[in-house]
Design a protein around this motif. Structure first.
Motif, PDB file in Angstrom:
ATOM      1  N   ASN A 308       0.856  -1.179   0.000  1.00 55.96           N
ATOM      2  CA  ASN A 308       0.000   0.000   0.000  1.00 55.96           C
ATOM      3  C   ASN A 308       0.893   1.230   0.000  1.00 55.96           C
ATOM      4  N   ASN A 309       0.272   2.405  -0.034  1.00 56.76           N
ATOM      5  CA  ASN A 309       0.987   3.665  -0.051  1.00 56.76           C
ATOM      6  C   ASN A 309       0.168   4.671   0.745  1.00 56.76           C
ATOM      7  N   TRP A 310       0.843   5.402   1.641  1.00 55.56           N
ATOM      8  CA  TRP A 310       0.110   6.296   2.530  1.00 55.56           C
ATOM      9  C   TRP A 310      -0.591   7.442   1.795  1.00 55.56           C
ATOM     10  N   LEU A 311      -0.267   7.686   0.527  1.00 55.46           N
ATOM     11  CA  LEU A 311      -0.982   8.730  -0.210  1.00 55.46           C
ATOM     12  C   LEU A 311      -2.447   8.360  -0.446  1.00 55.46           C
ATOM     13  N   TYR A 312      -2.746   7.058  -0.514  1.00 56.23           N
ATOM     14  CA  TYR A 312      -4.125   6.640  -0.800  1.00 56.23           C
ATOM     15  C   TYR A 312      -4.547   5.402  -0.012  1.00 56.23           C
ATOM     16  N   ALA A 313      -3.785   5.024   1.010  1.00 57.81           N
ATOM     17  CA  ALA A 313      -4.054   3.773   1.719  1.00 57.81           C
ATOM     18  C   ALA A 313      -5.461   3.696   2.296  1.00 57.81           C
ATOM     19  N   ASN A 314      -5.948   4.803   2.842  1.00 57.04           N
ATOM     20  CA  ASN A 314      -7.282   4.802   3.450  1.00 57.04           C
ATOM     21  C   ASN A 314      -8.403   4.876   2.430  1.00 57.04           C
ATOM     22  N   GLN A 315      -8.058   5.029   1.149  1.00 56.07           N
ATOM     23  CA  GLN A 315      -9.080   5.216   0.120  1.00 56.07           C
ATOM     24  C   GLN A 315      -9.139   4.079  -0.908  1.00 56.07           C
ATOM     25  N   ILE A 316      -8.278   3.063  -0.800  1.00 52.14           N
ATOM     26  CA  ILE A 316      -8.334   1.988  -1.786  1.00 52.14           C
ATOM     27  C   ILE A 316      -9.664   1.239  -1.662  1.00 52.14           C
ATOM     28  N   PRO A 317     -10.151   0.642  -2.745  1.00 51.26           N
ATOM     29  CA  PRO A 317     -11.401  -0.126  -2.654  1.00 51.26           C
ATOM     30  C   PRO A 317     -11.313  -1.201  -1.573  1.00 51.26           C
ATOM     31  N   GLU A 318     -12.430  -1.454  -0.904  1.00 53.19           N
ATOM     32  CA  GLU A 318     -12.447  -2.444   0.184  1.00 53.19           C
ATOM     33  C   GLU A 318     -13.717  -3.282   0.106  1.00 53.19           C
ATOM     34  N   ALA A 319     -13.658  -4.433   0.759  1.00 49.14           N
ATOM     35  CA  ALA A 319     -14.810  -5.332   0.792  1.00 49.14           C
ATOM     36  C   ALA A 319     -14.905  -5.978   2.173  1.00 49.14           C
ATOM     37  N   GLY A 320     -14.956  -5.130   3.193  1.00 52.55           N
ATOM     38  CA  GLY A 320     -15.012  -5.612   4.562  1.00 52.55           C
ATOM     39  C   GLY A 320     -13.639  -5.692   5.215  1.00 52.55           C
ATOM     40  N   TRP A 321     -12.593  -5.615   4.449  1.00 50.65           N
ATOM     41  CA  TRP A 321     -11.215  -5.590   4.928  1.00 50.65           C
ATOM     42  C   TRP A 321     -10.430  -4.678   3.994  1.00 50.65           C
ATOM     43  N   ARG A 322      -9.347  -4.134   4.494  1.00 48.56           N
ATOM     44  CA  ARG A 322      -8.525  -3.244   3.670  1.00 48.56           C
ATOM     45  C   ARG A 322      -7.060  -3.460   4.053  1.00 48.56           C
ATOM     46  N   GLY A 323      -6.267  -3.901   3.079  1.00 42.66           N
ATOM     47  CA  GLY A 323      -4.843  -4.119   3.302  1.00 42.66           C
ATOM     48  C   GLY A 323      -4.420  -5.524   2.955  1.00 42.66           C
ATOM     49  N   ALA A 324      -3.209  -5.653   2.393  1.00 36.71           N
ATOM     50  CA  ALA A 324      -2.642  -6.957   2.046  1.00 36.71           C
ATOM     51  C   ALA A 324      -1.131  -6.886   2.174  1.00 36.71           C
ATOM     52  N   MET A 325      -0.506  -8.041   2.405  1.00 37.11           N
ATOM     53  CA  MET A 325       0.944  -8.141   2.451  1.00 37.11           C
ATOM     54  C   MET A 325       1.471  -8.656   1.114  1.00 37.11           C
ATOM     55  N   SER A 326       2.714  -8.319   0.825  1.00 38.49           N
ATOM     56  CA  SER A 326       3.386  -8.925  -0.314  1.00 38.49           C
ATOM     57  C   SER A 326       3.571 -10.411  -0.054  1.00 38.49           C
TER      58      SER A 326
END
Length: 505
Positions: A308-326
């Motif tokens: 992710n990137n802090w410029l848009y991390a809180n705004q990426i599309p979500e489906a009940g969860w937000r965020g993933a690891m490499s």
């Protein structure tokens, strides 16, 4: 080098949960924390807000795996209390009970930053370093009664402890992000720490944002000849640093690293201070951390990052969860004409998911202008490997299964190959629509040939080039589908010298 015409605005749908990459069960996730191997399990902790899908009061989520592919979610490890939120940190195995917390048996220690804000002003905060311990293989955690073990020094940004063992000096070292530098603290008992030195002023890249999430480790240097050059050490130390997004920086948060020597107290940079080495040229590879205590017989330094990137991390599309690891990567060092550099490879555990390779059409003849289908229908989750050779003056574009959302462009001149990446997408949120799309040159390689290796999953593309010396990690929100793999020759000619593709679902 010209670039492909901008595609029509591509709407980003709600994501499908990835099959290959770790995600939280619900809520918000950012930095990986406390990566440690113990009793046959890889532990992955992470910055977690279980009650919302945006950043908020930070907990430590927790999961374990025996194969780096299948993860078992465990109960929360750490939660905010009267001392504050539980920010990022690291974990180790206290094998010899140096801390005295385990009655002579091995146990797990987690070092974390407590973040406490003023009731009247969220920008007025204190950060201190704390300790928690587990006597039951990480299934439950107790906060140390003597917290904080390192009190706040009087300035704000003081966080993300990474604790490592330094064998030559027989001491523990804590690397801490302190504003725009990394401080090194030393301890004999894991409880009492003293400041030894700091590194970073005038070194590498700085933005308006703070340095964050340090890591420190030693690796052997691989060379083309047998052994090190005369007078050269066989190993180097690597200092990894996250660079926070600056207000005037369109790239956002990213990860840089330094190659040098660590004498147990000070880090010495091998390169001129202005040298900037990026661990990943993509927009979505941050807060990198490597696993502690992986057995030496495994011979691996494994690391993972927040995609992710802090410029848009809180705004990426979500489906009940937000965020993933490499996907976990194996790190090594290689000597190059420019100096020692990091090299990355996907952890080989992906192979357990692979069936027979897909039927790839690798033409024997030279490819000229036009669109060439290399694979009729690649799986939406897969691993690919390809070697291309471009004639001087040629330019090709690859769609690595992301449809009209991403394109990779390779262009050769007389002596080098330039790599350019394009990404499109919008979701109607201003911060996302402004920062997520980009068009950037991400690297230049010697010669006219290139090795590409990639993992594609719902929501992301991870790409390694030139034997892993160049990495590119990008979120993508294309609709999951099995697409043809097409190579477009825009100018000149090229040859596909080798290609393989495996479905991983």
């Amino acid at each position: 080098m010209t670039c492909p015409p901008r595609q029509p605005a591509a709407a980003c749908p709600a994501p499908t949960r990835p099959a290959l990459h770790f995600t939280p069960p619900e809520g918000w996730m950012n930095d990986p924390n406390g990566l440690v191997y113990f009793d046959g399990e890889y532990h992955l902790f992470y910055q977690y807000h279980p009650f919302e899908r945006v950043w908020g009061p930070m907990h430590w989520g927790h999961a374990v795996s025996r194969d780096l592919v299948s993860w078992e979610h465990l109960p929360l490890a750490l939660a905010p209390d009267e001392q504050g939120m539980c920010f990022s940190g690291s974990a180790i195995v206290d094998r010899d009970d140096t801390s005295g917390l385990f009655a002579g048996e091995p146990g797990l220690l987690a070092f974390y930053t407590v973040h406490r804000t003023s009731p009247d002003d969220a920008e007025d905060y204190v950060q201190e370093q704390c300790l928690a311990y587990s006597r039951d293989r990480g299934r439950s955690w107790q906060k140390h009664a003597g917290n904080p073990i390192v009190a706040g020094p009087g300035f704000k940004d003081f966080r993300d402890p990474k604790v490592v063992w330094h064998e030559p000096s027989r001491r523990w070292v804590m690397a801490l992000a302190c504003g725009q530098v990394i401080r090194f603290y030393l301890s004999d008992n894991l409880l009492d720490w003293r400041l030894a030195s700091e590194f970073g002023a005038g070194q590498g890249h700085h933005t308006d944002g703070p340095w964050e999430c340090p890591d420190l480790f030693e690796l052997p240097v691989e060379r083309s000849c047998q052994g090190p050059a005369p007078g050269e050490p066989a190993t180097r130390w690597v200092l990894v640093v996250g660079v926070g997004a600056g207000e005037q920086d369109d790239f956002g948060s990213f990860t840089q690293y330094f190659i040098g020597h660590f004498d147990g107290e000070r880090f010495h940079n091998d390169h001129p201070a202005e040298t900037v080495l990026l661990m990943d040229e993509g927009r979505d590879f941050y807060a990198v951390q490597s696993w502690s205590d992986v057995p030496t017989e495994h011979g691996r330094r494994l690391a993972i990052a927040w995609m992710n990137n802090w410029l848009y991390a809180n705004q990426i599309p979500e489906a009940g969860w937000r965020g993933a690891m490499s996907f976990p990567r194996e790190l090594s060092l290689v000597a190059t004409p420019e100096g020692v550099r990091l090299r990355q490879a996907f952890a080989g555990e992906w192979q357990a998911l692979a069936g027979a390779p897909a039927n790839v059409a690798v033409p024997e003849h030279v490819l000229t202008a036009g669109h060439h289908t290399l694979l009729a229908a690649s799986a939406r989750v897969g691993y690919g490997r390809m070697t291309l050779a471009l004639a001087p003056g040629s330019r090709v574009v690859l769609d690595l299964q992301q449809g009209d959302h991403q394109a990779l462009e390779l262009a050769s001149d007389a002596e080098t190959l330039r790599v350019r990446h394009h990404r499109w997408g919008e979701n109607g949120v201003e911060a996302f629509d402004r920062h997520f799309p980009h068009d950037q040159v991400v690297g230049r390689l010697d010669g006219h040939g290139v090795e590409l290796e990639w993992l594609v999953d719902d929501g992301s593309l991870e790409l390694l080039l030139d034997g892993g010396r160049l990495a590119l990690t990008e979120l993508s929100f294309a609709v999951p589908a099995a697409r043809p793999l097409v190579l477009a020759v825009e100018a000149g000619e090229c040859r596909v010298e080798e290609m393989a593709y495996y479905s991983l679902v």
